[in-house]
Design a protein around this motif. Structure first.
Motif, PDB file in Angstrom:
ATOM      1  N   LEU A  81       0.867  -1.165   0.000  1.00  0.00           N
ATOM      2  CA  LEU A  81       0.000   0.000   0.000  1.00  0.00           C
ATOM      3  C   LEU A  81       0.905   1.217   0.000  1.00  0.00           C
ATOM      4  CD1 LEU A  81      -2.622  -0.835   2.729  1.00  0.00           C
ATOM      5  CD2 LEU A  81      -2.959  -0.811   0.286  1.00  0.00           C
ATOM      6  N   ALA A 101       1.377   5.830   2.638  1.00  0.00           N
ATOM      7  CA  ALA A 101       1.951   6.748   3.609  1.00  0.00           C
ATOM      8  C   ALA A 101       3.349   7.183   3.228  1.00  0.00           C
ATOM      9  CB  ALA A 101       1.993   6.079   4.973  1.00  0.00           C
ATOM     10  N   ALA A 135       5.222   9.956   9.462  1.00  0.00           N
ATOM     11  CA  ALA A 135       3.785   9.794   9.648  1.00  0.00           C
ATOM     12  C   ALA A 135       3.151  11.128   9.993  1.00  0.00           C
ATOM     13  CB  ALA A 135       3.540   8.798  10.770  1.00  0.00           C
ATOM     14  N   VAL A 168      10.039   2.002   7.075  1.00  0.00           N
ATOM     15  CA  VAL A 168       9.337   2.417   5.862  1.00  0.00           C
ATOM     16  C   VAL A 168      10.215   2.067   4.667  1.00  0.00           C
ATOM     17  CG1 VAL A 168       8.355   4.348   4.582  1.00  0.00           C
ATOM     18  CG2 VAL A 168       8.171   4.281   7.066  1.00  0.00           C
ATOM     19  N   GLY A 201       7.864   3.927   0.100  1.00  0.00           N
ATOM     20  CA  GLY A 201       6.898   4.456   1.065  1.00  0.00           C
ATOM     21  C   GLY A 201       6.029   3.397   1.710  1.00  0.00           C
ATOM     22  N   THR A 202       6.183   2.135   1.293  1.00  0.00           N
ATOM     23  CA  THR A 202       5.388   1.063   1.898  1.00  0.00           C
ATOM     24  C   THR A 202       5.695   0.952   3.388  1.00  0.00           C
ATOM     25  OG1 THR A 202       5.536  -0.154  -0.160  1.00  0.00           O
ATOM     26  CG2 THR A 202       4.863  -1.403   1.774  1.00  0.00           C
ATOM     27  N   GLN A 203       4.623   0.831   4.173  1.00  0.00           N
ATOM     28  CA  GLN A 203       4.789   0.629   5.611  1.00  0.00           C
ATOM     29  C   GLN A 203       5.254  -0.804   5.846  1.00  0.00           C
ATOM     30  OE1 GLN A 203       3.948   3.113   7.954  1.00  0.00           O
ATOM     31  NE2 GLN A 203       3.806   4.393   6.133  1.00  0.00           N
ATOM     32  N   ARG A 242      -1.240  -2.610   7.433  1.00  0.00           N
ATOM     33  CA  ARG A 242      -0.323  -1.562   6.983  1.00  0.00           C
ATOM     34  C   ARG A 242      -0.868  -0.165   7.274  1.00  0.00           C
ATOM     35  NH1 ARG A 242       4.081  -3.819   4.288  1.00  0.00           N
ATOM     36  NH2 ARG A 242       3.590  -5.765   3.250  1.00  0.00           N
ATOM     37  N   LEU A 243      -2.191  -0.056   7.202  1.00  0.00           N
ATOM     38  CA  LEU A 243      -2.789   1.254   7.473  1.00  0.00           C
ATOM     39  C   LEU A 243      -2.552   1.695   8.911  1.00  0.00           C
ATOM     40  CD1 LEU A 243      -6.185   1.037   5.584  1.00  0.00           C
ATOM     41  CD2 LEU A 243      -4.253   2.536   5.064  1.00  0.00           C
ATOM     42  N   PRO A 277       1.437   3.651  10.771  1.00  0.00           N
ATOM     43  CA  PRO A 277       1.914   4.973  11.219  1.00  0.00           C
ATOM     44  C   PRO A 277       1.606   5.217  12.692  1.00  0.00           C
ATOM     45  CG  PRO A 277       0.886   5.155   9.074  1.00  0.00           C
ATOM     46  CD  PRO A 277       0.616   3.750   9.555  1.00  0.00           C
TER      47      PRO A 277
END
Lengths: 183, 306
Positions: free
Chosen positions: A8, A11, A15, B108, B112-114, B161-162, B165
């Motif tokens: 995904l 982000a 953060a 990260v 940019g993938t968590q 993943r959301l 952060p």
């Protein structure tokens, strides 16, 4: 956002507060789901009693008593390495035992039908699925133990170090793949 | 400025040429250490101490070194480790050094993938910058593997993943690790090896409902660690931990996998011994033992018989 179940690109590296809040919201509903049952890669399936032949249970018991001879010999070697009373000739005697037990890792001691789930067996199915590797590794144990016997015969405490490491590695390489992981 | 006579100047130039000659000859002949080769060698040691190889190689299925794809089962589903070979498309060959540092320090990825904490960035964040860069230099020298990383198979493919952060704000103590001046150099080295590189606490600590290590019970073991294995209590509690183990016992475990009862460890720890702890210098193993012995003893549930 370009998504696959794995990636995904939602982000950035730092953060933002918004992302953090969003994350926390999702997180809240996830909490209930996340605390689920354990996944074990092998859960002992207990075979029904009528399937287990008593002679197989006897073999498992014999196998485990041979294993105890191995660990007894390794304990002597450990005492030697720690300087706790065992000497080089004790190491030689222990190596003889290891070589002898290593020579028994065959179908007599590991017959089919004696994997985890049968009696108190700790042998994973991989023993039979990967029989060639199993034989290769038990042969490596015998070879290493043989070298240790030879080295110990010289009486030189330094000479036994390397073969001891090889014996330990042989034990570990077999246990890593073939011994039950879940207690 | 000093006046130089002609013979003096000639002599100086000759001396300079001679020095340069010796320097370059030695440099190329290997008499003088090559800084890049030294970095790669140091990085190779970091690579082993940090235990990168095992997870990032699907050894059981004949996978290529660092090509990833190894399955790791957990409460959250099955993770498949990514390709970290220097392949520019499928691996991390295209990453900049700063992207590599960010992945280890902040969790990260370059795009940019968590990253999920099954990759132990909560430990690697504690690494020194120089160690991370040396590790990077070593990884660059490895063979590229043209194999696409496989997506994880998670119970909640979107949510994990959301939430990262927020998770990182709550649970990621960004490094590097501080030296504790009240402790010896050996203890500090041990702390670095155990907490930052070795990431021992990842398996040997209980986790809370969010999958984070419970810091107050760190190193007290986890009966249901990755792949369902029992990772024992490493603190010096005499009943449930390593309190009855001597320092020599611990040294033998790290070097050979040999336990005081003569058993040799199996499962994941056999792999750790094979790929990591047996390859450390004896001094580093000693530092690990020093650190573990100095942990506060914590009681844990009874450890099942092996």
């Amino acid at each position: 956002m370009a998504c696959s179940p794995c990636h995904l690109n939602a982000a950035t590296g730092r953060a933002s507060v918004a992302a953090a809040m969003g994350g926390l919201v999702v997180w809240a509903w996830l909490g209930a789901i996340a605390a689920g049952p354990a996944l074990a890669d092998e859960i002992a399936v207990v075979a029904s009693p009528e399937v287990v032949r008593p002679e197989l249970l006897k073999v498992i018991a014999r196998r485990q008593s041979e294993s105890r001879r191995l660990s007894g010999a390794m304990r002597v070697i450990g005492r030697f390495l720690k300087g706790e009373g065992a000497n080089v000739s004790d190491v030689g005697a222990a190596a003889e035992i290891i070589r002898a037990v290593g020579g028994q890792f065959n179908h007599d001691l590991f017959p089919e039908g004696t994997a985890v789930g049968v009696g108190r067996s700790a042998a994973r199915q991989e023993v039979w699925q990967e029989w060639d590797i199993f034989k290769e590794r038990s042969a490596a144990l015998q070879t290493a133990a043989g070298r240790l016997v030879t080295a110990a015969a010289t009486g030189n405490a330094e000479a036994v170090r390397a073969p001891i490491v090889a014996v330990g590695q042989a034990c570990g390489s077999c246990h890593e793949l073939f011994r039950r992981r879940v207690p | 400025m000093m006046n130089l006579s002609r013979p003096g100047l000639v002599l100086m130039v000759a001396a300079l040429v001679a020095v340069l000659g010796v320097w370059t000859e030695a440099g190329y002949a290997g008499g003088r250490p090559d800084p890049q080769a030294e970095r790669v060698a140091r990085g190779g040691y970091i690579f082993e101490a940090a235990g990168c190889l095992g997870c990032h190689t699907d050894e059981a299925h004949g996978g290529q070194r660092l090509g990833g794809g190894r399955a790791i089962s957990s409460d959250y589903g099955t993770f498949y480790t990514p390709n970290i070979s220097p392949d520019p498309i499928y691996g991390i060959g295209g990453w900049s050094d700063s992207a590599f540092i960010r992945a280890l320090r902040h969790g990260v990825s370059a795009d940019g993938t968590q990253l999920l904490p099954v990759f132990p960035f909560t430990a690697y964040t504690l690494m020194d910058n120089q160690d991370i860069l040396d590790l990077r230099a070593y990884l660059r020298t490895q063979k590229p593997v043209a194999r696409q990383s496989r997506p994880h198979d998670l119970r909640e493919p979107w949510g994990f993943r959301l939430m990262m952060p927020g998770w990182r704000i709550l649970y990621l103590g960004v490094g590097p690790l501080d030296t504790n001046p009240l402790r010896t150099a050996q203890w500090n080295r041990g702390q670095y090896l155990v907490r930052a590189l070795g990431h021992c606490g990842e398996c040997h600590s209980p986790r809370d409902w969010a999958g984070a290590i419970e810091e107050s019970r760190a190193f007290s073991g986890n009966l249901n660690s990755l792949n369902g294995e029992n990772a024992p209590n490493l603190t010096p509690d005499p009943e449930t931990g390593l309190g009855r183990w001597s320092e020599a016992d611990l040294m033998l475990l790290l070097e050979l996998g040999l336990r005081p009862d003569g058993d040799v460890v199996g499962g994941s720890m056999a792999e750790i011994v094979r790929n990591s702890t047996s390859r450390l210098t004896p001094g580093d193993r000693r530092a690990i033992v020093t650190y573990l012995k100095a942990l506060p003893p914590l009681r844990a549930g009874p450890v099942p018989p092996n």
